[in-house]
Write a protein that holds these residues in place. Structure first.
Motif, short mmCIF file in Angstrom:
data_model
loop_
_atom_site.label_atom_id
_atom_site.label_comp_id
_atom_site.label_asym_id
_atom_site.label_seq_id
_atom_site.Cartn_x
_atom_site.Cartn_y
_atom_site.Cartn_z
N LYS A 68 -12.25 0.05 -20.03
CA LYS A 68 -11.85 0.09 -21.62
C LYS A 68 -10.63 0.49 -22.22
CE LYS A 68 -14.94 1.64 -25.28
NZ LYS A 68 -15.46 3.06 -25.82
N PRO A 101 -20.78 4.96 -13.22
CA PRO A 101 -20.87 4.44 -14.69
C PRO A 101 -20.63 5.76 -15.60
CG PRO A 101 -22.94 4.10 -13.84
CD PRO A 101 -21.96 4.55 -12.65
N MET A 102 -20.91 6.91 -15.14
CA MET A 102 -21.04 8.12 -16.18
C MET A 102 -19.81 8.90 -16.49
SD MET A 102 -23.97 8.43 -17.33
CE MET A 102 -23.69 10.33 -17.75
N SER A 103 -18.94 8.44 -15.21
CA SER A 103 -17.54 9.22 -15.30
C SER A 103 -16.45 8.41 -15.12
CB SER A 103 -17.65 10.29 -14.21
OG SER A 103 -18.49 11.18 -14.48
N SER A 104 -15.49 8.25 -15.89
CA SER A 104 -14.31 7.16 -15.78
C SER A 104 -12.88 8.12 -15.55
CB SER A 104 -14.08 6.25 -16.80
OG SER A 104 -13.74 6.71 -17.97
N ILE A 133 -9.88 8.91 -17.62
CA ILE A 133 -9.34 8.61 -19.00
C ILE A 133 -7.80 8.64 -18.98
CG2 ILE A 133 -9.05 9.13 -21.33
CD1 ILE A 133 -11.88 10.00 -21.49
N LYS A 175 -11.40 17.84 -15.73
CA LYS A 175 -12.55 16.88 -16.13
C LYS A 175 -13.69 17.49 -16.86
CE LYS A 175 -16.58 14.58 -13.57
NZ LYS A 175 -17.68 15.46 -13.58
N LEU A 176 -14.03 16.66 -17.80
CA LEU A 176 -15.04 17.02 -18.76
C LEU A 176 -16.42 16.20 -18.49
CD1 LEU A 176 -14.58 18.78 -21.25
CD2 LEU A 176 -13.98 16.90 -22.81
N MET A 177 -16.48 15.14 -18.96
CA MET A 177 -17.42 14.11 -18.62
C MET A 177 -16.66 13.02 -17.50
SD MET A 177 -20.34 12.84 -21.07
CE MET A 177 -19.51 12.71 -22.62
N ASP A 178 -15.49 12.98 -18.13
CA ASP A 178 -14.50 12.07 -17.54
C ASP A 178 -13.10 12.98 -17.09
OD1 ASP A 178 -16.17 10.85 -19.17
OD2 ASP A 178 -14.86 8.87 -18.80
#
Lengths: 132, 183
Positions: free
Chosen positions: A72, A89-92, A94, A121-124
């Motif tokens: 993205k 799919p939950m974590s990329s 950034i 790391k947060l979610m990503d």
């Protein structure tokens, strides 16, 4: 007496130049720097999922180089941001860029090599001040 | 049998509707501003996460402290090492609630003034925060903007007396996120 005054004035001048330069010390640029760590997006995520504290101690503030597929192109104000695929799919990953122009020539699906400072790391996982 | 089909399809439609109630972003913009006559300092974090559940009005934010970028490297260093101690407290979070969340209709474009209250955690200290904000629905996306002040001393952050005139006692925090429906 005059000599002492001159020395003091000179020291004060040097002091203020040093202080001024420290205050304006530039950011370390990732472009042109050698990466501290070369790792894949999946490996970096796995390290964080396994033990965040340990991963932080290994990667935080380090220049991390990763190669991955762009999932993205993120819309951000004054700057660029892309998300790289980790296979989860939950974590990329950034990757933040200082300028929009830095990511003007890439598109979703491209394979890119990115260098950036790992900020945790947060979610990503977030890499900042990136360069391609 | 016919009834069962109707019930099932109703159930499906409603579950789709429930799913569409959650909105999120991973690239939200949170910034703060410390203005004093001597020095203006601002930090920007463009990878903040935010989740909003329109079914309950619950709202959560998260930001990596090291993700705040400053104009000057020295400011960033001092922010992380001296004030926020980001190695010890790597994340800042907000968990709260939009009081009048029922006014937000995700299918209808428009602006809604909201009241948000919740718990803000910075530097390992949690405090109650209440603020006004604006939520704008724009073609299925939700923009949320808010601005509030935090007192540095409230969060156990001590500023050495040598630089106390350079750092504001009350720091303005700005939140600007664009949320997309969670699919």
């Amino acid at each position: 007496m005059k000599k002492y005054l001159l020395i003091i004035a000179l020291l004060a001048l040097i002091g203020s130049v040093v202080a001024y330069r420290m205050y304006n010390k530039p950011h370390v640029e990732t472009a042109g720097s050698i990466a501290d760590v070369v790792i894949t997006p999946a490996e970096l995520l796995a390290a964080y999922d396994q033990d965040e504290m340990k991963a932080d101690s290994m990667y935080l503030d380090k220049i991390v180089q990763i190669e991955g597929i762009i999932l993205k192109i993120n819309e951000v104000e004054n700057g660029g941001s892309i998300s790289l695929d980790t296979g989860n799919p939950m974590s990329s990953i950034i990757c933040e860029f200082e300028n929009k122009a830095d990511v003007a020539n890439v598109k979703v699906g491209d394979q890119v090599k990115v260098k950036g400072f790992c900020t945790g790391k947060l979610m990503d996982i977030v890499l900042s001040r990136c360069s391609l | 049998m016919k009834h069962l089909v109707i019930v099932l399809s109703l159930f499906l439609i409603s579950s789709v509707a429930v799913n569409a109630q959650k909105y999120f972003t991973k690239t939200g913009h949170i910034s703060f501003y410390s203005d004093t006559p001597i020095e203006k300092i601002e930090g920007h974090n463009k990878s903040s996460s935010c989740v909003l559940d329109l079914a309950t009005g619950k709202m959560e934010f998260g930001a990596l402290v090291k993700g705040f970028q400053f104009e000057k490297a020295l400011m960033q260093e001092h922010f992380n090492e001296n004030y926020m101690e980001s190695n010890k407290f790597p994340k800042a979070t907000f968990k709260g609630q939009i009081d009048n969340y029922k006014d937000i209709v995700p299918t209808k474009n428009g602006k809604v003034n909201v009241k948000v209250s919740g718990k803000l955690t910075i530097h390992g200290v949690t405090k109650d925060v209440t603020t006004d904000g604006v939520v704008t629905v724009n073609n299925g996306k939700i923009d949320a903007d808010a601005q509030f002040n935090v007192l540095v001393a409230d969060y156990g952050i001590t500023v050495p007396s040598l630089v106390k005139d350079q750092i504001a006692k009350s720091v303005k925090v700005k939140v600007d996120v664009t949320l997309e429906a969670l699919k």
